[in-house]
Scaffold this active site. Structure first.
Site, mmCIF file in Angstrom:
data_model
loop_
_atom_site.group_PDB
_atom_site.id
_atom_site.type_symbol
_atom_site.label_atom_id
_atom_site.label_comp_id
_atom_site.label_asym_id
_atom_site.label_seq_id
_atom_site.Cartn_x
_atom_site.Cartn_y
_atom_site.Cartn_z
ATOM 1 N N GLN A 187 0.953 -1.161 0.251
ATOM 2 C CA GLN A 187 -0.120 -0.520 0.087
ATOM 3 C C GLN A 187 1.266 1.220 0.090
ATOM 4 O O GLN A 187 0.812 1.846 -0.590
ATOM 5 C CB GLN A 187 -1.050 -0.061 1.254
ATOM 6 N N LEU B 114 10.254 -0.330 3.134
ATOM 7 C CA LEU B 114 8.729 0.038 3.451
ATOM 8 C C LEU B 114 8.498 -2.020 3.823
ATOM 9 O O LEU B 114 7.443 -2.580 4.095
ATOM 10 C CB LEU B 114 7.881 0.707 2.064
ATOM 11 N N GLN C 255 7.567 -8.093 7.414
ATOM 12 C CA GLN C 255 6.254 -8.543 7.162
ATOM 13 C C GLN C 255 5.297 -7.408 8.009
ATOM 14 O O GLN C 255 5.813 -6.948 8.712
ATOM 15 C CB GLN C 255 6.620 -10.396 8.175
ATOM 16 N N SER D 232 6.840 1.834 13.333
ATOM 17 C CA SER D 232 5.318 1.234 14.020
ATOM 18 C C SER D 232 5.275 2.080 14.878
ATOM 19 O O SER D 232 5.430 1.998 16.088
ATOM 20 C CB SER D 232 5.345 -0.482 13.487
ATOM 21 N N GLU E 284 3.098 0.588 16.936
ATOM 22 C CA GLU E 284 2.800 -1.058 17.784
ATOM 23 C C GLU E 284 4.366 -0.443 18.881
ATOM 24 O O GLU E 284 4.513 -1.323 19.687
ATOM 25 C CB GLU E 284 3.171 -1.757 17.246
ATOM 26 N N TYR F 27 6.019 -8.399 15.622
ATOM 27 C CA TYR F 27 6.072 -7.464 15.016
ATOM 28 C C TYR F 27 6.471 -5.687 15.508
ATOM 29 O O TYR F 27 7.484 -5.335 15.426
ATOM 30 C CB TYR F 27 4.902 -7.075 14.996
#
Length: 324
Positions: free
Chosen positions: A12, A80, A83, A125, A127, A148
């Site tokens: 994306q 980019l 996973q 990220s 996250e 991740y």
């Protein structure tokens, strides 16, 4: 003409970034794991596949990385790849670490060895922060809650280390959730919207979701790739949180998606314990003040507008499939 290399161009963000850079007058190179078999459907959807020079790269293979960097000889490198699914990282933790951390280390080491002045962007990220009681800025503590997120945190520290130790113009964009019609079907936002559109068109299926009492900061993917580019244009390499600063629940996302289609979500959605993660983030929100101040960047689309865009795109795609 500036040259840019986008590693992971088939995703994306890679596709939207390629379009942005082409519009800016760049010569754009892009890699995927095997460019000869990849469909590059996102590049095709944006009408730019023939404008990009494509090649293969396996980021966990040092020689593959070195060859691709030498061939592109780029001024700007955007990493980019890796996973991208938090959920899948619990099932494939080692592969996740290899693709994210080892891949980033290989890129940094090749940049160091080649000695060409280059600007390097690393896709971080949100996250890494885990739960955020207050909106997280660049100084917020890290508490990763998935393989991740742990890999992303380690990659971020590697970028910082190479910047400080070797003077490489290396930056990390700490991006919060950002959506678009190019999201893969496995992502929950795309899953919600596509299922709701099918139900509105007559499907009798039921939407199965995990926990919906989680809160996220959702933005628009084309906005966020603009932030990536702006990060590398700033004279001093640095790290930036990219977010809207607003938080909404997944239940809100579901409710609004179904309401916009004239549906009551409670009649079509069930909670499925098999979709619960071993650990999950309850609340995630970012503070983009630094990006706004130093880069002149801010999100352009609000939460409702993003959902509207996703529904319109899904309806158009669904209508096209029915015609075929």
């Amino acid at each position: 003409m500036l040259k840019a290399l986008i590693i992971g161009i088939s995703g994306q963000d890679g596709a939207y970034l390629a379009k942005l850079l082409l519009d800016q007058g760049y010569e754009v190179y892009g890699t995927s794991r095997d460019h000869e078999v990849s469909s590059f459907s996102h590049l095709c959807a944006l009408g730019i596949k023939d404008s990009v020079k494509l090649s293969s790269m396996v980021t966990s293979d040092f020689r593959s990385v070195l060859t691709a960097l030498q061939q592109a000889d780029a001024d700007e490198i955007y990493n980019l790849a890796g996973q991208t699914s938090v959920g899948m990282s619990f099932a494939y933790p080692v592969e996740t670490f290899e693709s994210i951390l080892i891949g980033t280390m290989n890129l940094l080491e090749c940049i160091r060895l080649l000695k060409k002045p280059v600007k390097f962007y690393n896709a971080g990220s949100s996250e890494v922060f885990g739960n955020t009681v207050t909106a997280a800025d660049e100084n917020h503590h890290y508490h990763p809650r998935s393989p991740y997120a742990t890999a992303k945190a380690a990659a971020h520290y590697a970028v910082t280390n190479y910047r400080e130790a070797y003077g490489i113009h290396a930056c990390t964009g700490i991006l919060f959730n950002h959506e678009s019609p190019l999201r893969p079907p496995r992502f929950v936002t795309r899953k919600i919207v596509s299922t709701a559109v099918r139900i509105a068109a007559g499907s009798t299926e039921t939407l199965h979701l995990g926990k919906i009492d989680i809160y996220r900061d959702w933005g628009w993917a084309p906005d966020y790739v603009d932030a990536m580019w702006r990060i590398l244009q700033h004279p001093a390499p640095d790290d930036y949180v990219i977010a809207t600063g607003e938080m909404h629940s997944l239940e809100d996302f579901v409710r609004i998606s179904f309401e916009k289609l004239g549906l009551d979500w409670k009649e079509h959605v069930v909670s499925d314990p098999t979709l619960f993660r071993p650990s999950d983030i309850k609340r995630s929100c970012g503070n983009p003040a630094k990006a706004r101040e130093k880069l002149g960047w801010s999100a352009t689309k609000k939460f409702d507008q993003i959902i509207e865009e996703l529904i319109n795109a899904e309806q158009s795609a669904d209508a096209a499939r029915r015609i075929r």
